[in-house]
Design a protein around this motif. Structure first.
Motif, PDB file in Angstrom:
ATOM      1  N   LYS A 224      31.673  39.309  38.032  1.00 35.10           N
ATOM      2  CA  LYS A 224      31.542  39.860  36.782  1.00 35.10           C
ATOM      3  C   LYS A 224      32.493  38.688  35.850  1.00 35.10           C
ATOM      4  CE  LYS A 224      31.481  43.791  35.027  1.00 35.10           C
ATOM      5  NZ  LYS A 224      31.465  45.053  34.725  1.00 35.10           N
ATOM      6  N   LEU A 225      32.181  37.274  36.257  1.00 33.75           N
ATOM      7  CA  LEU A 225      32.947  36.263  35.463  1.00 33.75           C
ATOM      8  C   LEU A 225      31.953  35.599  34.709  1.00 33.75           C
ATOM      9  CD1 LEU A 225      34.896  34.492  38.376  1.00 33.75           C
ATOM     10  CD2 LEU A 225      35.550  36.142  36.960  1.00 33.75           C
TER      11      LEU A 225
ATOM     12  N   ALA B 286      41.678  28.671  41.015  1.00 33.25           N
ATOM     13  CA  ALA B 286      42.607  29.473  40.260  1.00 33.25           C
ATOM     14  C   ALA B 286      42.627  30.834  40.760  1.00 33.25           C
ATOM     15  CB  ALA B 286      41.794  29.188  38.984  1.00 33.25           C
ATOM     16  N   GLU B 287      41.718  31.419  41.183  1.00 36.50           N
ATOM     17  CA  GLU B 287      41.989  32.757  41.822  1.00 36.50           C
ATOM     18  C   GLU B 287      42.980  32.673  43.166  1.00 36.50           C
ATOM     19  OE1 GLU B 287      38.668  36.079  42.550  1.00 36.50           O
ATOM     20  OE2 GLU B 287      38.940  34.914  44.467  1.00 36.50           O
ATOM     21  N   SER B 288      42.697  31.890  44.309  1.00 38.02           N
ATOM     22  CA  SER B 288      43.454  31.822  45.376  1.00 38.02           C
ATOM     23  C   SER B 288      44.599  31.249  45.290  1.00 38.02           C
ATOM     24  CB  SER B 288      42.409  31.367  46.308  1.00 38.02           C
ATOM     25  OG  SER B 288      42.223  30.183  46.241  1.00 38.02           O
ATOM     26  N   GLN B 289      44.719  30.219  44.582  1.00 32.33           N
ATOM     27  CA  GLN B 289      46.099  29.442  44.797  1.00 32.33           C
ATOM     28  C   GLN B 289      46.951  29.794  43.497  1.00 32.33           C
ATOM     29  OE1 GLN B 289      46.625  27.623  47.119  1.00 32.33           O
ATOM     30  NE2 GLN B 289      44.936  27.910  48.362  1.00 32.33           N
ATOM     31  N   ILE B 290      46.439  29.851  42.123  1.00 35.11           N
ATOM     32  CA  ILE B 290      47.151  30.170  41.001  1.00 35.11           C
ATOM     33  C   ILE B 290      47.521  31.496  40.680  1.00 35.11           C
ATOM     34  CG2 ILE B 290      47.806  29.234  38.644  1.00 35.11           C
ATOM     35  CD1 ILE B 290      45.808  27.108  39.115  1.00 35.11           C
ATOM     36  N   LYS B 291      46.595  32.331  41.374  1.00 32.09           N
ATOM     37  CA  LYS B 291      46.433  33.925  41.175  1.00 32.09           C
ATOM     38  C   LYS B 291      46.401  34.422  39.895  1.00 32.09           C
ATOM     39  CE  LYS B 291      47.748  34.005  45.443  1.00 32.09           C
ATOM     40  NZ  LYS B 291      46.815  34.317  46.425  1.00 32.09           N
ATOM     41  N   PHE B 292      45.224  33.582  39.170  1.00 31.88           N
ATOM     42  CA  PHE B 292      44.792  33.905  37.777  1.00 31.88           C
ATOM     43  C   PHE B 292      44.395  35.442  37.560  1.00 31.88           C
ATOM     44  CE2 PHE B 292      43.623  29.849  35.125  1.00 31.88           C
ATOM     45  CZ  PHE B 292      44.797  29.439  35.226  1.00 31.88           C
ATOM     46  N   SER B 293      44.314  36.103  36.608  1.00 26.68           N
ATOM     47  CA  SER B 293      43.956  37.245  36.308  1.00 26.68           C
ATOM     48  C   SER B 293      42.692  37.232  35.986  1.00 26.68           C
ATOM     49  CB  SER B 293      44.633  37.820  35.053  1.00 26.68           C
ATOM     50  OG  SER B 293      44.522  37.128  33.997  1.00 26.68           O
ATOM     51  N   VAL B 294      41.781  38.497  36.224  1.00 25.51           N
ATOM     52  CA  VAL B 294      40.452  38.457  35.877  1.00 25.51           C
ATOM     53  C   VAL B 294      40.026  37.900  34.444  1.00 25.51           C
ATOM     54  CG1 VAL B 294      38.443  39.971  35.567  1.00 25.51           C
ATOM     55  CG2 VAL B 294      40.031  40.510  37.434  1.00 25.51           C
TER      56      VAL B 294
ATOM     57  N   SER C 258      41.769  35.907  32.568  1.00 26.50           N
ATOM     58  CA  SER C 258      41.790  34.106  32.335  1.00 26.50           C
ATOM     59  C   SER C 258      40.626  33.658  33.430  1.00 26.50           C
ATOM     60  CB  SER C 258      43.206  33.749  33.078  1.00 26.50           C
ATOM     61  OG  SER C 258      44.398  34.259  32.053  1.00 26.50           O
ATOM     62  N   LEU C 259      40.076  34.202  34.264  1.00 32.99           N
ATOM     63  CA  LEU C 259      39.265  33.560  35.096  1.00 32.99           C
ATOM     64  C   LEU C 259      37.779  33.712  34.302  1.00 32.99           C
ATOM     65  CD1 LEU C 259      39.700  35.034  38.757  1.00 32.99           C
ATOM     66  CD2 LEU C 259      39.820  32.834  38.088  1.00 32.99           C
ATOM     67  N   GLN C 260      37.680  34.644  33.599  1.00 33.16           N
ATOM     68  CA  GLN C 260      36.365  34.811  32.776  1.00 33.16           C
ATOM     69  C   GLN C 260      36.584  33.906  31.782  1.00 33.16           C
ATOM     70  OE1 GLN C 260      36.903  38.988  31.558  1.00 33.16           O
ATOM     71  NE2 GLN C 260      35.201  39.712  33.049  1.00 33.16           N
ATOM     72  N   SER C 261      37.671  33.613  31.052  1.00 30.73           N
ATOM     73  CA  SER C 261      37.645  32.377  30.022  1.00 30.73           C
ATOM     74  C   SER C 261      37.682  30.923  30.570  1.00 30.73           C
ATOM     75  CB  SER C 261      39.181  32.641  29.148  1.00 30.73           C
ATOM     76  OG  SER C 261      39.257  33.633  28.875  1.00 30.73           O
ATOM     77  N   LEU C 262      38.044  31.081  31.854  1.00 29.96           N
ATOM     78  CA  LEU C 262      38.008  29.683  32.492  1.00 29.96           C
ATOM     79  C   LEU C 262      36.727  29.335  33.047  1.00 29.96           C
ATOM     80  CD1 LEU C 262      39.242  27.100  33.888  1.00 29.96           C
ATOM     81  CD2 LEU C 262      39.737  28.576  35.648  1.00 29.96           C
ATOM     82  N   ALA C 263      35.802  30.562  33.315  1.00 31.44           N
ATOM     83  CA  ALA C 263      34.584  30.341  33.773  1.00 31.44           C
ATOM     84  C   ALA C 263      33.564  29.901  32.502  1.00 31.44           C
ATOM     85  CB  ALA C 263      34.034  31.640  34.270  1.00 31.44           C
ATOM     86  N   ALA C 264      33.807  30.625  31.312  1.00 30.53           N
ATOM     87  CA  ALA C 264      33.000  30.435  30.240  1.00 30.53           C
ATOM     88  C   ALA C 264      33.165  29.019  29.787  1.00 30.53           C
ATOM     89  CB  ALA C 264      33.383  31.323  29.207  1.00 30.53           C
ATOM     90  N   PHE C 265      34.443  28.635  29.692  1.00 25.99           N
ATOM     91  CA  PHE C 265      34.646  27.271  29.169  1.00 25.99           C
ATOM     92  C   PHE C 265      34.147  26.102  30.177  1.00 25.99           C
ATOM     93  CE2 PHE C 265      37.302  23.243  29.084  1.00 25.99           C
ATOM     94  CZ  PHE C 265      37.272  22.836  27.716  1.00 25.99           C
TER      95      PHE C 265
END
Length: 272
Positions: A112-113, A152-160, A162-169
């Motif tokens: 759901k990213l 970003a998910e495994s090492q920096i532990k981004f929230s969902v 932030s991951l969605q924003s990062l994916a879109a960008f």
């Protein structure tokens, strides 16, 4: 399709929702040593399906030529297709691109990213070299974006969020860094910059030891610039290899163990 998976779970489970025999066939035939051997393997598969002894599932929406041939053979035992070396390679290329497209689609959508529209997956005619190149370029860029999200998910532990924003960008801007699949193969590394909410970064910094923050606001408060200097026994971004001369400090305030020093600077009009 399973939803709300983490990126890592989606990658690990990418084969789970696919029962299509054509996708599994690609994994087997991709190991053929040459086009002649590949043609023989395709023919053996088609003969087995024609005999009616093998019961397989081919997704009705699978658009590949192999899927069409298999459906026809299962339906009325049609005559076997004539295969040449080049023809068998085209069949393999088509089902390979189809499988990779399904894999990436499943990973991005089940976590759901992103949306299907954001993936921008082009259609592909394997007889058109330009189409094949465009498809490979797109799939190569998706792999880079996936690597970024996994870090970003495994090492920096981004929230969902932030991951969605990062994916879109990343999906909108990765083409500026990776123009083609061939360029991706030549690059030793990729430097990619993306905006991240400062609050997200601050929440991820290890609390142990010291942190200082300096903030400036423009006269009309349209912009703010914030610099955070953080010293910790644990690195803020553990997947990066620090430069010891710049990133590790020792003997600070009487502490004997080495510290990791991170500096973050953000310019924003919506900082907090």
């Amino acid at each position: 399709m399973h939803l709300n998976l983490s990126v890592q779970e989606a990658v690990s489970n990418k084969l789970a929702p696919y029962l299509d025999f054509v996708h599994h066939l690609f994994l087997l035939l991709a190991n053929c040593r040459d086009s002649e051997n590949l043609s023989k393997c395709f023919l053996l598969v088609f003969q087995e399906i024609q005999s009616g002894d093998a019961k397989i599932f081919v997704h009705p929406r699978n658009p590949t030529k192999v899927a069409h041939i298999l459906r026809e053979l299962m339906r009325d035992s049609s005559s076997l297709p004539a295969l040449s070396g080049i023809g068998s390679l085209e069949l393999l290329l088509e089902i390979g691109l189809e499988k990779l497209t399904k894999d990436y689609t499943h990973i991005f959508l089940s976590s759901k990213l992103t949306t299907l529209e954001q993936l921008k997956l082009p259609s592909c005619d394997v007889n058109d070299l330009n189409d094949v190149r465009k498809k490979l370029d797109t799939l190569g860029r998706l792999q880079v974006v996936l690597d970024i999200l996994l870090l970003a998910e495994s090492q920096i532990k981004f929230s969902v969020g932030s991951l969605q924003s990062l994916a879109a960008f990343s999906l909108n801007n990765i083409e500026t860094q990776v123009g083609s699949f061939s360029q991706l193969l030549e690059l030793g590394h990729i430097r990619f910059q993306a905006p991240v909410d400062t609050r997200e970064i601050k929440s991820l910094l290890p609390r142990k030891y010291s942190s200082s923050c300096m903030q400036f606001t423009s006269e009309r408060e349209n912009y703010k610039i914030c610099t955070i200097l953080h010293c910790s026994a644990l690195p803020a971004f553990p997947f990066l290899s620090p430069d010891i001369s710049d990133s590790q400090l020792s003997d600070i305030s009487g502490l004997e163990e080495d510290l990791h020093c991170s500096q973050l600077t953000c310019l924003s009009n919506k900082l907090f």
